[in-house]
Design an enzyme around this catalytic site. Sequence first.
Site, PDB file in Angstrom:
ATOM      1  N   ARG A  27     121.196  96.072  58.872  1.00 46.28           N
ATOM      2  CA  ARG A  27     121.637  94.862  58.195  1.00 46.28           C
ATOM      3  C   ARG A  27     122.805  94.299  58.983  1.00 46.28           C
ATOM      4  O   ARG A  27     123.786  95.012  59.220  1.00 46.28           O
ATOM      5  CB  ARG A  27     122.112  95.225  56.797  1.00 46.28           C
ATOM      6  CG  ARG A  27     121.615  94.295  55.742  1.00 46.28           C
ATOM      7  CD  ARG A  27     121.984  94.796  54.400  1.00 46.28           C
ATOM      8  NE  ARG A  27     120.952  95.662  53.827  1.00 46.28           N
ATOM      9  CZ  ARG A  27     120.862  95.888  52.524  1.00 46.28           C
ATOM     10  NH1 ARG A  27     121.734  95.353  51.692  1.00 46.28           N
ATOM     11  NH2 ARG A  27     119.913  96.674  52.048  1.00 46.28           N
ATOM     12  N   GLY A  28     122.704  93.089  59.470  1.00 48.52           N
ATOM     13  CA  GLY A  28     123.814  92.483  60.209  1.00 48.52           C
ATOM     14  C   GLY A  28     124.526  91.478  59.338  1.00 48.52           C
ATOM     15  O   GLY A  28     124.243  91.362  58.146  1.00 48.52           O
ATOM     16  N   SER A  29     125.464  90.721  59.934  1.00 50.12           N
ATOM     17  CA  SER A  29     126.203  89.753  59.129  1.00 50.12           C
ATOM     18  C   SER A  29     125.307  88.624  58.631  1.00 50.12           C
ATOM     19  O   SER A  29     125.655  87.927  57.686  1.00 50.12           O
ATOM     20  CB  SER A  29     127.392  89.201  59.915  1.00 50.12           C
ATOM     21  OG  SER A  29     127.273  89.432  61.276  1.00 50.12           O
ATOM     22  N   GLY A  31     121.822  88.999  57.894  1.00 47.26           N
ATOM     23  CA  GLY A  31     120.727  89.421  57.016  1.00 47.26           C
ATOM     24  C   GLY A  31     120.056  90.684  57.511  1.00 47.26           C
ATOM     25  O   GLY A  31     120.583  91.394  58.359  1.00 47.26           O
ATOM     26  N   VAL A  33     117.334  93.347  59.143  1.00 44.49           N
ATOM     27  CA  VAL A  33     116.544  93.518  60.362  1.00 44.49           C
ATOM     28  C   VAL A  33     115.457  94.530  60.004  1.00 44.49           C
ATOM     29  O   VAL A  33     115.760  95.607  59.497  1.00 44.49           O
ATOM     30  CB  VAL A  33     117.411  94.058  61.536  1.00 44.49           C
ATOM     31  CG1 VAL A  33     116.562  94.245  62.792  1.00 44.49           C
ATOM     32  CG2 VAL A  33     118.578  93.126  61.834  1.00 44.49           C
ATOM     33  N   ASP A 166     129.191  87.696  71.771  1.00 42.43           N
ATOM     34  CA  ASP A 166     129.365  88.859  70.889  1.00 42.43           C
ATOM     35  C   ASP A 166     128.965  90.134  71.633  1.00 42.43           C
ATOM     36  O   ASP A 166     128.248  90.972  71.096  1.00 42.43           O
ATOM     37  CB  ASP A 166     128.519  88.671  69.626  1.00 42.43           C
ATOM     38  CG  ASP A 166     128.914  89.654  68.521  1.00 42.43           C
ATOM     39  OD1 ASP A 166     130.034  90.227  68.588  1.00 42.43           O
ATOM     40  OD2 ASP A 166     128.098  89.869  67.598  1.00 42.43           O
TER      41      ASP A 166
HETATM   42  N1  LIG Z   1     115.757  94.385  68.921  1.00 40.60           N
HETATM   43  C1  LIG Z   1     116.201  95.418  68.205  1.00 40.60           C
HETATM   44  N2  LIG Z   1     115.629  96.625  68.333  1.00 40.60           N
HETATM   45  C2  LIG Z   1     116.042  97.680  67.608  1.00 40.60           C
HETATM   46  N3  LIG Z   1     117.057  97.627  66.716  1.00 40.60           N
HETATM   47  C3  LIG Z   1     117.677  96.444  66.534  1.00 40.60           C
HETATM   48  C4  LIG Z   1     117.290  95.275  67.254  1.00 40.60           C
HETATM   49  N4  LIG Z   1     118.090  94.241  66.865  1.00 40.60           N
HETATM   50  C5  LIG Z   1     118.936  94.749  65.957  1.00 40.60           C
HETATM   51  N5  LIG Z   1     118.705  96.050  65.734  1.00 40.60           N
HETATM   52  C6  LIG Z   1     119.428  96.953  64.822  1.00 40.60           C
HETATM   53  O1  LIG Z   1     119.524  96.336  63.564  1.00 40.60           O
HETATM   54  C7  LIG Z   1     120.822  96.530  62.998  1.00 40.60           C
HETATM   55  C8  LIG Z   1     121.431  95.193  62.610  1.00 40.60           C
HETATM   56  O2  LIG Z   1     121.544  94.392  63.751  1.00 40.60           O
HETATM   57  P1  LIG Z   1     122.273  92.998  63.796  1.00 40.60           P
HETATM   58  O3  LIG Z   1     122.277  92.576  65.204  1.00 40.60           O
HETATM   59  O4  LIG Z   1     121.696  92.060  62.807  1.00 40.60           O
HETATM   60  O5  LIG Z   1     123.713  93.295  63.278  1.00 40.60           O
HETATM   61  P2  LIG Z   1     124.929  93.989  63.961  1.00 40.60           P
HETATM   62  O6  LIG Z   1     124.886  93.786  65.436  1.00 40.60           O
HETATM   63  O7  LIG Z   1     124.948  95.414  63.468  1.00 40.60           O
HETATM   64  O8  LIG Z   1     126.141  93.209  63.341  1.00 40.60           O
HETATM   65  P3  LIG Z   1     126.544  91.677  63.550  1.00 40.60           P
HETATM   66  O9  LIG Z   1     125.498  90.874  62.856  1.00 40.60           O
HETATM   67  O10 LIG Z   1     127.852  91.583  62.905  1.00 40.60           O
HETATM   68  O11 LIG Z   1     126.568  91.445  65.024  1.00 40.60           O
HETATM   69  C9  LIG Z   1     121.626  97.283  64.032  1.00 40.60           C
HETATM   70  O12 LIG Z   1     121.629  98.652  63.669  1.00 40.60           O
HETATM   71  C10 LIG Z   1     120.861  97.116  65.306  1.00 40.60           C
HETATM   72  O13 LIG Z   1     120.974  98.262  66.140  1.00 40.60           O
END
Ligand SMILES: Nc1ncnc2c1ncn2[C@@H]1O[C@H](COP(=O)(O)OP(=O)(O)OP(=O)(O)O)[C@@H](O)[C@H]1O
Length: 406
Positions: A27-29, A31, A33, A166
Site C-alpha cells: 500500500r503506497g501513499s 493506494g 498495489v 522520489d
Molecule cells: N512493480 C512492482 N513490483 C513488485 N512490487 C511492487 C511494484 N511496485 C510497487 N511494489 C510494492 O508495492 C508496495 C507499495 O508500493 P508504492 O510504490 O505504491 O508505495 P511506496 O513506494 O511503498 O510508498 P510511496 O507511495 O510513499 O512512495 C511496496 O512494498 C512496493 O515494494
Amino acid sequence: MYYRKPDTREPNSSKVGDYQVLEEIGRGSFGFVRKVIHIPTNKVLVRKEIQYGHMNSKERQQLISECAILSQLKHENIVEFYEWDSDKDVLYFYMEYCSNGDLSQMISNFKKERKYIPEKLVWRIMAQILSALYRCHYGTDLVPLESIYDRAKSPVKGSNVVIHRDLKPGNIFLSTEKVPDPSTASQTLDYNTASVKLGDFGLAKSLGSSVEFATTYVGTPYYMSPEVLMDQPYSPLSDIWSLGCVVYEMCTLHPPFQAKTYTDLQRRIRAGKFERIPEYYSQELQLVIESCINPDLQTRASAYSLLQNIQLRIARKSLQLERFEDTLLDYEKELMNVGDILERQAAEYETEMAVIRSQYRKEFDLTVEQRVREILHGKKVSGMPDIMQGKNHLNRPDYHWRVKGR
Ligand SMILES: Nc1ncnc2c1ncn2[C@@H]1O[C@H](COP(=O)(O)OP(=O)(O)OP(=O)(O)O)[C@@H](O)[C@H]1O
C-alpha cells in the site's frame, strides 16, 4: 508485444476484465498495489490503484499525462509500464512485476547478517541506476561502451526530460531472469547477478526542456535535496542528490542524514555534512558520493559526469559482457533445440520410409505373384507392372545383388 499500447486519451474503455486480481502486495501513499494476471497472456503483472474521484479535471489531465510519460520510458533498468485503465473513481496502472524485492530489503538483509555490501556490487548497482537516470534526464539511451576507456559523448539538452523525484531504496527493484537451483539449499537471490529496475515514476514530471523546473515536490525526506527542502524549483540534479544518499546507504546501511525531528533533518540536509563511509570502501567511492551529496547545484555531479568515472565504466562494461554472454547462451540453447528437432524429424522420416518400403514390398510381391499366375495359366502378359517400369519406385534398393562366379 502482447499488450495494447498505452495511450494518452482520458481513460474510458474498460480493460479491467482482462485481468484476474491476485493478492495485495503493498500500500503506497496513493493506494493499493496488487498482483494481477493478464488473462490473454497469462503474465503476472502489478496493478497500482489510484483513487481519482476527488480530482478536478486539471489534476486528472496531469495524471493522464503522467501515463504518457511512463509509457515512453522503455529501458532495461526501468520498471515497464504496460497500460492504464479506469473504473469509476479508480485509475489502474499495469506494470511489470518485480518479484525479487527492492534495495531496502537488500540493505536490511546485509544489516541483519552484519556484513558490508561488496564494493563491486555497489558500483554495479549505481551504474544501472545511472543508466536509467541518464535515459530520464537526457531523453536518450546511453551508447554502449566499446572499451572502458570510451568517454560518453556529451548529451544534447533535449526535450522529454523526466525527473524521478522520489528516488529511494524502496523504489529501486531487483530482478533476475535466472531461476534459483532447487537442488541448492539457498533459494535467496544472488545480488551479484540481479538487475536493477527503477520504479514508482508516479511522481515523475515531464519538463518541456531541462531548464524548466517543476515546483511541486512530494518525496521522502531522508533522500530529499536541500533545494527541494527550501522550496526552490528542482532539476534532474535533485535525483543525483538522492542517488548519492542511496549509494551512501548501501555502504553504511543507514541514510546519510537522520534526525528525530523534521526541522533537525532539514538543518542537517541543508548543511550537507555527513560521516565518511566505512574504511572498507575506497576513497574513490567516497569522492563519488560527495560529488552527489553536494548542496551546491553549480558543482554537483550530473548523470553524464558520473558516468565518466572509471569504476562506473568498468561496471557498465562488465554488465554489457554479461548480457552478451546471456545472448550467446540463449543462441546455444536455441541451436540445441533446433538440433533436437532435426534429430526427431530424421527419426520420424526413417519410420515413415520403413512403412512405405514395406508397403511397396507387399505391393511388388503381389504384382509379381499375380503375373506369374497369369503366365502359368497361359494368359498373355500385358506388359510390365507399373511398379517395375520405374514409376513410383523407391529411389534405390538398399541391397545389392552379388552374382557369384562372374
Ligand atoms: N512493480 C512492482 N513490483 C513488485 N512490487 C511492487 C511494484 N511496485 C510497487 N511494489 C510494492 O508495492 C508496495 C507499495 O508500493 P508504492 O510504490 O505504491 O508505495 P511506496 O513506494 O511503498 O510508498 P510511496 O507511495 O510513499 O512512495 C511496496 O512494498 C512496493 O515494494
